[in-house]
Design an enzyme around this catalytic site. Structure first.
Site, PDB file in Angstrom:
ATOM      1  N   ASN A 132       9.329   0.638   7.015  1.00  0.00           N
ATOM      2  CA  ASN A 132       8.788   1.458   8.050  1.00  0.00           C
ATOM      3  C   ASN A 132       8.775   0.682   9.174  1.00  0.00           C
ATOM      4  O   ASN A 132       8.664   1.289  10.354  1.00  0.00           O
ATOM      5  CB  ASN A 132       7.489   1.922   7.273  1.00  0.00           C
ATOM      6  N   HIS A 156      15.108  -7.305   2.112  1.00  0.00           N
ATOM      7  CA  HIS A 156      14.719  -5.774   2.859  1.00  0.00           C
ATOM      8  C   HIS A 156      14.897  -4.669   1.965  1.00  0.00           C
ATOM      9  O   HIS A 156      15.586  -4.380   1.145  1.00  0.00           O
ATOM     10  CB  HIS A 156      15.532  -5.994   4.237  1.00  0.00           C
ATOM     11  N   SER A 158      16.441  -1.011   1.126  1.00  0.00           N
ATOM     12  CA  SER A 158      17.853  -0.842   1.092  1.00  0.00           C
ATOM     13  C   SER A 158      18.233   0.055   2.203  1.00  0.00           C
ATOM     14  O   SER A 158      19.506   0.114   2.282  1.00  0.00           O
ATOM     15  CB  SER A 158      18.249  -0.134  -0.501  1.00  0.00           C
ATOM     16  N   SER A 208       4.327  -0.751  -1.993  1.00  0.00           N
ATOM     17  CA  SER A 208       3.468   0.220  -2.763  1.00  0.00           C
ATOM     18  C   SER A 208       2.510  -0.724  -3.835  1.00  0.00           C
ATOM     19  O   SER A 208       2.965  -2.055  -4.071  1.00  0.00           O
ATOM     20  CB  SER A 208       4.323   1.061  -3.480  1.00  0.00           C
ATOM     21  N   GLU A 229       0.711  -7.254   0.580  1.00  0.00           N
ATOM     22  CA  GLU A 229       0.051  -6.039   1.534  1.00  0.00           C
ATOM     23  C   GLU A 229       0.484  -4.682   1.012  1.00  0.00           C
ATOM     24  O   GLU A 229       1.697  -4.467   1.216  1.00  0.00           O
ATOM     25  CB  GLU A 229       0.560  -6.600   2.856  1.00  0.00           C
ATOM     26  N   CYS A 263       1.252   1.842   6.532  1.00  0.00           N
ATOM     27  CA  CYS A 263      -0.089   1.726   5.770  1.00  0.00           C
ATOM     28  C   CYS A 263      -1.228   1.855   6.242  1.00  0.00           C
ATOM     29  O   CYS A 263      -2.330   2.094   5.544  1.00  0.00           O
ATOM     30  CB  CYS A 263       0.183   0.276   5.281  1.00  0.00           C
TER      31      CYS A 263
END
Length: 466
Positions: A132, A156, A158, A208, A229, A263
């Site tokens: 994101n 990172h 995909s 997540s 995080e 987030c």
């Protein structure tokens, strides 16, 4: 096996990359381990100079990096440019302050001894990062850790392999050793094996809470340090004396930044009864006025969702909330156009334990709650398993600070949207994770805070080390 990045606006393939083989992966781990042995001995001044050079590389290539983000995950182009600039800022910040944050600290001890704490790097750190904020999430890990003398390995998301390779190239162009920061183009099923590798000293993950639990379990079994995080369902509390025009304007921005995929986006809008109707009317009107479109167009406020399956998941959460008795005041259906576009959406009358109440909605969907008073607003704000950020809106700043202190969150803002800042610690509590990024706290997460005691004989002068 090839890895494709797909443009969520058009569905077309942006680029194709070869994934790393087992041999490639092992070579990169070995290179990281070898590089660390020399990098840890490099002066902090030299590390800072290279970070400053990385900031220059970022600014010189800003438009190219921004366009790459927009193509791979749909970020509105203006926000993508801002993201590149923020990455340059965090490099500049540690280029200026790392030596101060990592300096030895002499502490009080026995009168005949010199006692101090010194901060020494741990080794190669694995960073598992999301799509994101494909540049910012990486740089807020990389800048402090490279400054501290660690080396980085990036796994990172995909769907942003181009961003992963571009970031690796930034550090190489800035003059960092080849093994100081490397990207691993590997599948999620290979992560546990990398974590367990003896050459990895620690792991940081942004993602997540499910992914966080998995990574923490594997790292914990290996006794390796982790920073997590994770997700958030940030409350945005509107009290009766809130400056309404500014509050509504910021509420829209706080919910729709990065097309709602953040987030720390405001997700639950908790409004006291006295101003509920006024806030809701203004909020719905302002949300409806946002421009949804091509992320490469500077006029666009909301781009596509990063992947079609993520949009489908979001819509399922909206539908389940409505089926449970919630009301939709705006949006609520995927847009009838090419690409993974979901419109700004406002839900009200949200039933307890429905997805809009209890889950993180990772997209441009706002949940609005009516509460009778301040006490009920605080209770509602804290009634979540998440604890990343929170904000409160009021004309009384002392009242706002008092409320902010009662939030169960890692970040609390008064009359401002929740955001990360290189100068301030960033992280959450509860199911939003643990550990801190950024500021002095962030640069000290993956170091050995070593106590050194130097005893002198009675009558000798106290040892002084410059």
């Amino acid at each position: 096996m090839p890895i494709e990045s797909t443009n969520p606006t058009t569905g077309t393939v942006v680029d194709t990359f070869e994934s790393d083989s087992g041999t490639d992966r092992d070579d990169r781990l070995e290179r990281a381990s070898d590089t660390f042995e020399g990098w840890r001995e490099t002066s902090i001044e030299h590390r800072q100079q290279l970070l400053s050079a990385a900031a220059d590389v970022l600014r010189e290539g800003r438009d190219d990096y921004a366009e790459l983000m927009s193509r791979e995950m749909g970020k509105p182009i203006g926000q993508a440019r801002d993201e590149v600039e923020k990455c340059a800022w965090v490099c500049d910040y540690y280029a200026e302050h790392a030596a101060e944050f990592l300096a030895d600290e002499v502490v009080a001890g026995e009168p005949n001894a010199r006692t101090l704490v010194t901060y020494q790097p741990l080794g190669p750190i694995l960073a598992i990062m999301p799509w994101n904020f494909p540049f910012w999430q990486v740089f807020r890990f990389a800048a402090p850790n490279l400054a501290a003398g660690n080396v980085g390995l990036l796994k990172h998301a995909s769907n942003v392999p181009g961003c992963a390779r571009a970031i690796e190239a930034v550090f190489r162009e800035a003059g960092f050793p080849a093994g100081a920061f490397q990207s691993l183009l590997i599948g999620s099923d290979e992560v546990d094996e990398v974590i367990a590798d003896d050459r990895i000293a620690g792991v940081t993950l942004t993602g997540s809470d499910g992914a966080g639990r998995s990574v923490a379990e594997t790292a914990g079994s290996e006794l390796k340090k982790t920073v997590l995080e994770l997700g958030g369902s940030d409350p945005f509390v509107v009290l009766e004396d809130a400056p309404m025009e500014h509050t509504v304007e910021t509420a829209v921005q706080a919910r729709l930044i990065n097309s709602g995929q953040s987030c720390i986006a405001a997700k639950r809008f908790i409004v006291v009864d006295d101003v509920y109707d006024e806030f809701l009317d203004r909020f719905v009107e302002a949300m409806d006025g946002q421009v949804v479109g091509d992320p490469m167009d500077d006029a666009t406020d909301v781009g596509p969702q990063a992947r079609a399956d993520l949009m489908d998941d979001l819509h399922e959460q909206v539908e389940a909330t409505l089926e449970a008795g919630g009301e939709c005041r705006l949006g609520g259906e995927p847009m009838d156009r090419e690409g993974a576009f979901y419109p700004p959406t406002v839900l009200t009358d949200i039933p307890a334990d429905s997805p809009a109440d209890s889950e993180e909605l990772f997209g441009p969907v706002a949940s609005v709650f009516r509460v009778p008073d301040e006490a009920a607003a605080i209770e509602q704000a804290n009634d979540t398993r998440f604890g990343l950020g929170a904000s409160v809106w009021t004309a009384d700043l002392a009242r706002g600070e008092r409320v902010a202190r009662q939030f169960e969150s890692g970040l609390a803002f008064v009359n401002e949207l929740v955001k990360s800042d290189p100068r301030l610690p960033f992280g959450g509590v509860k199911d939003s994770g643990y550990g801190r990024e950024l500021a002095r706290d962030g640069v000290r997460e993956f170091v050995n805070a070593k106590t050194i005691w130097v005893q002198r004989e009675a009558g000798e002068e106290t040892i002084q080390v410059e």
